[in-house]
Design an enzyme around this catalytic site. Structure first.
Site, mmCIF file in Angstrom:
data_model
loop_
_atom_site.group_PDB
_atom_site.id
_atom_site.type_symbol
_atom_site.label_atom_id
_atom_site.label_comp_id
_atom_site.label_asym_id
_atom_site.label_seq_id
_atom_site.Cartn_x
_atom_site.Cartn_y
_atom_site.Cartn_z
ATOM 1 C CG PHE A 27 10.759 -23.107 22.414
ATOM 2 C CD1 PHE A 27 11.253 -24.014 21.490
ATOM 3 C CD2 PHE A 27 11.635 -22.231 23.018
ATOM 4 C CE1 PHE A 27 12.604 -24.037 21.162
ATOM 5 C CE2 PHE A 27 12.989 -22.246 22.691
ATOM 6 C CZ PHE A 27 13.473 -23.150 21.763
ATOM 7 C CG ASP A 42 7.508 -17.291 21.726
ATOM 8 O OD1 ASP A 42 7.836 -16.699 20.672
ATOM 9 O OD2 ASP A 42 8.296 -18.001 22.370
ATOM 10 C CE1 TYR A 64 16.375 -17.844 16.921
ATOM 11 C CE2 TYR A 64 16.950 -15.936 18.256
ATOM 12 C CZ TYR A 64 16.443 -17.216 18.160
ATOM 13 O OH TYR A 64 16.005 -17.857 19.286
ATOM 14 C CE LYS A 65 12.529 -19.338 16.268
ATOM 15 N NZ LYS A 65 13.583 -20.362 16.310
ATOM 16 N NE ARG A 67 12.069 -26.833 13.466
ATOM 17 C CZ ARG A 67 12.336 -25.914 14.391
ATOM 18 N NH1 ARG A 67 11.404 -25.575 15.259
ATOM 19 N NH2 ARG A 67 13.516 -25.344 14.454
#
Length: 405
Positions: free
Chosen positions: A123, A192, A217-218, A364
Site C-alpha cells: 500500500f 499493517d 474505518y474499514k 474491488r
C-alpha cells in the site's frame, strides 16, 4: 450453480443475520466497499449525539475525568486487542495508520536496524513512510523484494514492513510462518492489519507477531478518518521509544515538566490529545464486532467471497480474478482486472452495487460479513454480468475521474 433461493435460505439460517439490522444501510444499495469504508452502525449517531450534547455540552472539561475521555485510547485499544489476539495492555488507539507506522518504524530503526524492507506494490502510504524515513535518517536503506523473496532478503539489520492482507489483490501472508522465518534471520516484522482486522482470523500472540498497526474505518466500521491502532508486544514496550514525544506519551503528562520522560508500556506511543468524537464512533463499531461469533464471522466472509467468485466465473469471462481462490490465502475482498475498470466501477455504482476501483485496472469488492448477505453477493454478481453485457459503462469517460476512486 448456486441459486438465489439457496442464498436466501442460507441467509435465513445465518446466526449473524440479526447484526445486519444494526447498520443504517440505504435501500436499493448493495454495499461492497467495506474494505475502504465500513457501513454506519445505527448506534453511532445516538452515541455521538450523547457525547456532543451531554459529555461535551454539559460536562465540558470535566468529562475528561467524569466521562473517562482520558482513558478512551486504552479502553478502545483493549477491545481491539480481543479481535487481534493481543493483551489489553498491548494495544492503544491513537493517530492515523501512517503516523503509527512512522512511530513504529522509526523506533525499530533507533533500536539498531538499518534496512527497511517491503514488497513492491505494498500500500502506497506504507511505502512512502518507509521511503521518507530512509531518506531522512543517515545510514538507513529502503529496499523491496518480491513476495516470495522477502524472507531471503531479511537479515539482522532488517525491519520488514508487510501488509497482512494486500489492499489490491486480497492475498494474505502466512503470518506465523513469516514471523518465524524472519526472526530466525535476525529481523523483525511490522505488520499493517488494515485489511485484516474484523475480516480474517488474527492471533498475534500465537503467531509470534511483535509490532503492528491497523485502521479503524474499514471492517471495524469506525467512520471516515477513524483513528488507527498500534500494537507493541510487552517484550518490546520498554525497549522502543516513539519519535513523536507528545505530551500524552509522557510518564506524567499533567506534571507539565520541561523534559520528556516516556510513559511506561504502550502509553508511550500516544502523542497528542485524543479525538474523542472519533474514538466514540470507533468504539461503537468495535463493540458491534465483538458481539459476533468470530469463527462464524470469518467463515461467512470466505463463503461470501466463494459465492461471488463462483457466480462471476460462470457469467463474466471478461474479468480476470486477481484474488487467490484458496480461502486460506485471501482476505475478505475479491478483486478483478478489466481494461476499463474505472468506468465499469462507475456503472456498477450507478446501478446500486458499490465497490471501488484501484489503479490501473482493478475492480474491488469487499465483503463485510456483519452486514453483507448471501443474497447481496448473488445479486451483485448478476448486476456485474448485466453491466458487462449491455456495455453501459462504455458511455462513461475514462478521463473524468473523481478525486477519490
Amino acid at each position: 450453480m448456486t441459486t438465489l433461493a439457496e442464498c436466501q435460505a442460507r441467509d435465513a439460517a445465518d446466526p449473524l443475520a440479526l447484526l445486519r439490522d444494526r447498520f443504517a444501510l440505504p435501500e436499493g444499495v448493495i454495499y461492497l466497499d467495506g474494505n475502504s469504508l465500513g457501513a454506519l452502525p445505527k448506534a453511532t449517531a445516538a452515541r455521538l449525539a450523547e457525547v456532543v450534547a451531554q459529555e461535551w455540552g454539559r460536562g465540558l472539561v470535566r468529562s475528561w475525568n467524569e466521562a473517562d475521555w482520558i482513558e478512551a485510547p486504552r479502553r478502545v485499544g483493549a477491545k481491539i486487542a480481543r479481535l487481534i489476539g493481543a493483551g489489553a495492555d498491548e494495544v492503544v488507539v491513537t493517530d492515523s495508520t501512517s503516523v503509527n507506522l512512522y512511530k513504529l518504524l522509526h523506533a525499530v530503526l533507533a533500536d539498531g536496524r538499518r534496512t527497511l524492507l517491503t514488497e513492491p506494490g505494498n500500500f502506497p502510504t506504507d511505502q512512502y513512510i518507509a521511503q521518507g524515513l530512509a531518506a531522512g535518517l543517515p545510514g538507513v536503506r529502503y529496499a523491496t523484494a518480491p513476495r516470495g523473496e522477502i524472507v531471503a532478503a531479511a537479515g539482522p539489520d532488517t525491519a520488514v514492513l508487510l501488509t497482512h492482507v494486500h489492499y489490491k489483490s486480497g492475498e494474505r501472508y502466512p503470518m506465523a510462518e513469516i514471523e518465524t522465518a524472519v526472526r530466525a534471520r535476525g529481523g523483525v516484522v511490522v505488520w499493517d492489519l488494515s485489511h485484516s482486522v474484523g475480516a480474517v482470523p488474527l492471533d498475534l500472540a500465537a503467531a509470534g507477531a511483535e509490532l503492528a498497526v491497523g485502521c479503524g474505518y474499514k471492517y471495524l466500521n469506525g467512520g471516515p478518518g477513524a483513528p488507527a491502532f498500534l500494537y507493541v508486544a510487552r517484550g518490546w514496550q520498554e525497549r522502543l521509544v516513539s519519535p513523536l514525544a507528545g505530551w500524552l506519551g509522557h510518564a506524567a503528562p499533567f506534571a507539565f515538566a520541561d523534559a520528556y520522560e516516556p510513559a511506561p508500556g504502550i502509553d508511550r506511543f500516544q502523542c497528542g490529545t485524543p479525538p474523542i468524537l472519533s474514538l466514540a464512533a470507533l468504539e461503537c463499531g468495535v463493540e458491534l464486532m465483538l458481539q459476533a461469533d468470530r469463527a462464524a464471522l470469518y467463515a461467512k466472509g470466505q463463503a461470501l467471497c466463494e459465492l461471488f467468485i463462483e457466480r462471476i466465473d460462470a457469467q463474466c469471462p471478461q474479468l480476470k480474478l486477481v484474488t487467490p481462490r484458496d480461502p486460506a490465502r485471501r482476505g475478505s475482498h475479491v478483486s478483478y482486472r478489466h481494461p476499463h475498470a474505472y468506468p465499469v466501477t462507475q456503472a456498477l455504482i450507478a446501478r446500486g452495487v458499490i465497490g471501488d476501483f484501484r489503479e490501473p485496472d482493478v475492480i474491488r469488492f469487499g465483503f463485510a460479513p456483519l452486514y453483507n448477505s448471501f443474497a447481496d453477493a448473488w445479486r451483485a454478481a448478476e448486476v456485474v454480468a448485466e453491466v458487462l453485457a449491455d456495455g453501459v459503462w462504455d458511455d462513461l469517460s475514462e478521463a473524468a475521474r473523481a478525486r477519490v476512486t
